[in-house]
Design an enzyme around this catalytic site. Sequence first.
Site, mmCIF file in Angstrom:
data_model
loop_
_atom_site.group_PDB
_atom_site.id
_atom_site.type_symbol
_atom_site.label_atom_id
_atom_site.label_comp_id
_atom_site.label_asym_id
_atom_site.label_seq_id
_atom_site.Cartn_x
_atom_site.Cartn_y
_atom_site.Cartn_z
ATOM 1 N N ARG A 1 -2.889 25.295 -40.448
ATOM 2 C CA ARG A 1 -2.615 25.601 -39.034
ATOM 3 C C ARG A 1 -2.998 24.405 -38.147
ATOM 4 O O ARG A 1 -2.123 23.734 -37.608
ATOM 5 C CB ARG A 1 -3.371 26.891 -38.626
ATOM 6 C CG ARG A 1 -2.918 27.484 -37.307
ATOM 7 C CD ARG A 1 -3.503 26.807 -36.075
ATOM 8 N NE ARG A 1 -4.960 26.786 -36.067
ATOM 9 C CZ ARG A 1 -5.678 26.075 -35.204
ATOM 10 N NH1 ARG A 1 -5.080 25.329 -34.295
ATOM 11 N NH2 ARG A 1 -6.998 26.066 -35.257
ATOM 12 N N ASP A 2 -4.284 24.126 -38.012
ATOM 13 C CA ASP A 2 -4.696 23.049 -37.111
ATOM 14 C C ASP A 2 -4.107 21.727 -37.593
ATOM 15 O O ASP A 2 -3.722 20.870 -36.787
ATOM 16 C CB ASP A 2 -6.229 22.972 -37.067
ATOM 17 C CG ASP A 2 -6.759 22.318 -35.809
ATOM 18 O OD1 ASP A 2 -6.090 21.415 -35.283
ATOM 19 O OD2 ASP A 2 -7.852 22.694 -35.353
ATOM 20 N N HIS B 1 -13.642 18.341 -34.517
ATOM 21 C CA HIS B 1 -12.634 17.312 -34.776
ATOM 22 C C HIS B 1 -13.385 15.985 -34.893
ATOM 23 O O HIS B 1 -14.437 15.799 -34.292
ATOM 24 C CB HIS B 1 -11.579 17.297 -33.662
ATOM 25 C CG HIS B 1 -10.624 18.458 -33.781
ATOM 26 N ND1 HIS B 1 -9.377 18.349 -34.322
ATOM 27 C CD2 HIS B 1 -10.764 19.772 -33.446
ATOM 28 C CE1 HIS B 1 -8.769 19.523 -34.317
ATOM 29 N NE2 HIS B 1 -9.590 20.416 -33.788
ATOM 30 N N CYS C 1 -4.671 18.968 -31.743
ATOM 31 C CA CYS C 1 -4.002 19.943 -30.887
ATOM 32 C C CYS C 1 -2.952 19.224 -30.057
ATOM 33 O O CYS C 1 -3.260 18.245 -29.376
ATOM 34 C CB CYS C 1 -5.010 20.636 -29.974
ATOM 35 S SG CYS C 1 -4.226 21.747 -28.793
HETATM 36 P P1 HMG Z 1 4.325 31.261 -21.711
HETATM 37 O O1 HMG Z 1 5.572 30.441 -21.722
HETATM 38 O O2 HMG Z 1 3.477 31.248 -20.483
HETATM 39 O O3 HMG Z 1 4.589 32.773 -22.185
HETATM 40 O O4 HMG Z 1 3.442 30.790 -22.927
HETATM 41 P P2 HMG Z 1 5.352 33.952 -21.583
HETATM 42 O O5 HMG Z 1 4.535 35.172 -21.803
HETATM 43 O O6 HMG Z 1 5.840 33.630 -20.184
HETATM 44 O O7 HMG Z 1 6.641 34.025 -22.541
HETATM 45 C C1 HMG Z 1 7.601 32.997 -22.574
HETATM 46 C C2 HMG Z 1 8.433 33.130 -23.840
HETATM 47 O O8 HMG Z 1 7.594 32.957 -24.995
HETATM 48 C C3 HMG Z 1 9.070 34.489 -23.981
HETATM 49 O O9 HMG Z 1 10.274 34.301 -24.695
HETATM 50 C C4 HMG Z 1 8.107 35.226 -24.873
HETATM 51 O O10 HMG Z 1 8.702 36.276 -25.590
HETATM 52 C C5 HMG Z 1 7.681 34.131 -25.811
HETATM 53 P P3 HMG Z 1 11.703 34.151 -23.941
HETATM 54 O O11 HMG Z 1 11.825 35.414 -23.144
HETATM 55 O O12 HMG Z 1 11.578 32.919 -23.075
HETATM 56 O O13 HMG Z 1 12.653 33.987 -25.064
HETATM 57 N N1 HMG Z 1 6.361 34.384 -26.421
HETATM 58 C C6 HMG Z 1 6.143 34.360 -27.745
HETATM 59 N N2 HMG Z 1 6.952 34.102 -28.784
HETATM 60 C C7 HMG Z 1 6.400 34.179 -30.020
HETATM 61 N N3 HMG Z 1 5.096 34.463 -30.239
HETATM 62 C C8 HMG Z 1 4.257 34.706 -29.216
HETATM 63 C C9 HMG Z 1 4.781 34.657 -27.904
HETATM 64 N N4 HMG Z 1 4.243 34.867 -26.685
HETATM 65 C C10 HMG Z 1 5.222 34.695 -25.788
HETATM 66 N N5 HMG Z 1 2.977 34.993 -29.449
HETATM 67 C C11 HMG Z 1 1.861 31.212 -24.664
HETATM 68 C C12 HMG Z 1 2.173 31.363 -23.195
HETATM 69 C C13 HMG Z 1 0.397 31.593 -24.845
HETATM 70 C C14 HMG Z 1 2.761 32.112 -25.486
HETATM 71 C C15 HMG Z 1 2.116 29.718 -25.061
HETATM 72 O O14 HMG Z 1 1.452 28.901 -24.158
HETATM 73 C C16 HMG Z 1 1.673 29.379 -26.448
HETATM 74 O O15 HMG Z 1 2.217 29.880 -27.422
HETATM 75 N N6 HMG Z 1 0.647 28.474 -26.562
HETATM 76 C C17 HMG Z 1 0.105 28.124 -27.844
HETATM 77 C C18 HMG Z 1 -0.401 26.702 -27.805
HETATM 78 C C19 HMG Z 1 -0.991 26.344 -29.142
HETATM 79 O O16 HMG Z 1 -0.657 26.955 -30.160
HETATM 80 N N7 HMG Z 1 -1.873 25.313 -29.159
HETATM 81 C C20 HMG Z 1 -2.481 24.883 -30.366
HETATM 82 C C21 HMG Z 1 -3.436 25.871 -30.947
HETATM 83 S S1 HMG Z 1 -5.010 25.906 -30.113
HETATM 84 C C22 HMG Z 1 -5.946 24.667 -30.902
HETATM 85 O O17 HMG Z 1 -5.429 23.882 -31.652
HETATM 86 C C23 HMG Z 1 -7.430 24.624 -30.655
HETATM 87 C C24 HMG Z 1 -8.258 25.164 -31.843
HETATM 88 O O18 HMG Z 1 -7.979 24.452 -33.028
HETATM 89 C C25 HMG Z 1 -9.742 25.058 -31.511
HETATM 90 C C26 HMG Z 1 -10.096 23.656 -30.968
HETATM 91 O O19 HMG Z 1 -9.989 22.676 -31.723
HETATM 92 O O20 HMG Z 1 -10.444 23.610 -29.784
HETATM 93 C C27 HMG Z 1 -7.955 26.657 -32.117
HETATM 94 MG MG MG Z 2 -8.849 22.559 -33.561
#
Ligand code: HMG
Ligand code: MG
Length: 300
Positions: A15-16, A209, A240
């Site tokens: 994932r990450d 990280h 990320c």
């Molecule tokens: P948004 O655009 O504000 O969402 O995104 P929305 O609620 O307005 O929906 C927009 C569209 O996205 C809609 O579809 C929803 O159905 C769809 P449309 O009508 O346009 O076709 N949607 C989804 N589709 C699939 N799965 C879902 C989902 N939710 C909404 N779950 C949202 C908000 C949170 C969804 C978006 O910003 C997002 O997915 N962000 C994820 C970012 C990410 O994955 N970043 C990396 C992971 S975090 C990380 O790496 C840190 C970590 O490792 C710890 C660290 O190191 O700090 C964990």
């Molecule tokens: Mg991370």
Amino acid sequence: MTLPARVQLVEVGPRDGLQNEAAGISTADKIAFVNRLSAAGHTMIEVSAFVSPKWVPQMADAAEVFAGITRRPGVRYTALVPNLKGLERAKAAHVDEVAIFPAASETFSRRNIDQTIDEALDAGKAVCDAARSSGLRVRAYLSTVFGCPFEGAVPAARVAELTARLLDMGAYEVSLSDTIGVAHPGQVAGVLHEVGKRAPADRLALHFHDTRGTALVNVYAGVEAGVTTFDASAGGLGGCPYAPGATGNAATEDLLYMLDGLGIATGVRLDLLMDASAFIEPRIGHPLPSRVYRANHGRR
Ligand code: HMG
Ligand code: MG
């Protein structure tokens, strides 16, 4: 000081690691990678993320990856979910548990999930409530605990407060995350001291990280402070897409080498883990950064 006899590793490479790779990794290769990680002895593997495919296209095949893996008994296969839509997708894919991932700084929260911290906590609580009624456990990450790419320093008291809120809403564990790899051991001790006023060490994990080469020594500082769960990524994959400058996670090989040397068991075999890394390395198209992997790989 007494070191623990055993620690839990959480393998976040699929994932990450893969969320941040430019090369398109096929679903079949992701499945084979996860199966090699479980063969190495990992008991908790973060397989993918049920996030918006528009935001993170690399994780768009989360359901297909879950459908294709061979599930070993005793292994928990988990995934990120930001909201109820993600939880529904995760449940349909038969995940063993899920992880929510709010942040400790507002600007990163907005950039990563387009929500304020309070909005992310509301979404996280909805996930916790719904997951509980489905019998699913929820883990929580708290990002930018040791520094934010946009705001800089994050007060430890704020981290402690947010950690307590995540545990109160039903997360079984909070993984304190150094999103951009700025932490150093003195800071780790200080943050754990502050968070320790609100949460016991056995409800905490650490997620480093390695951007500045301090991930391994930060894990050691965490062990010294009583934490026994650490996130790591095969070969040191990771990063990320919404955190400028973030590079790979603490490399699982590097942790294993250090922990083995300290007599701390993990249940993970270094040689088999390196097989998993050697499988994925040519597919991502650049050398893996893990020091232990690099030192041993050429000699195998
Ligand atoms: P948004 O655009 O504000 O969402 O995104 P929305 O609620 O307005 O929906 C927009 C569209 O996205 C809609 O579809 C929803 O159905 C769809 P449309 O009508 O346009 O076709 N949607 C989804 N589709 C699939 N799965 C879902 C989902 N939710 C909404 N779950 C949202 C908000 C949170 C969804 C978006 O910003 C997002 O997915 N962000 C994820 C970012 C990410 O994955 N970043 C990396 C992971 S975090 C990380 O790496 C840190 C970590 O490792 C710890 C660290 O190191 O700090 C964990
Ligand atoms: Mg991370």
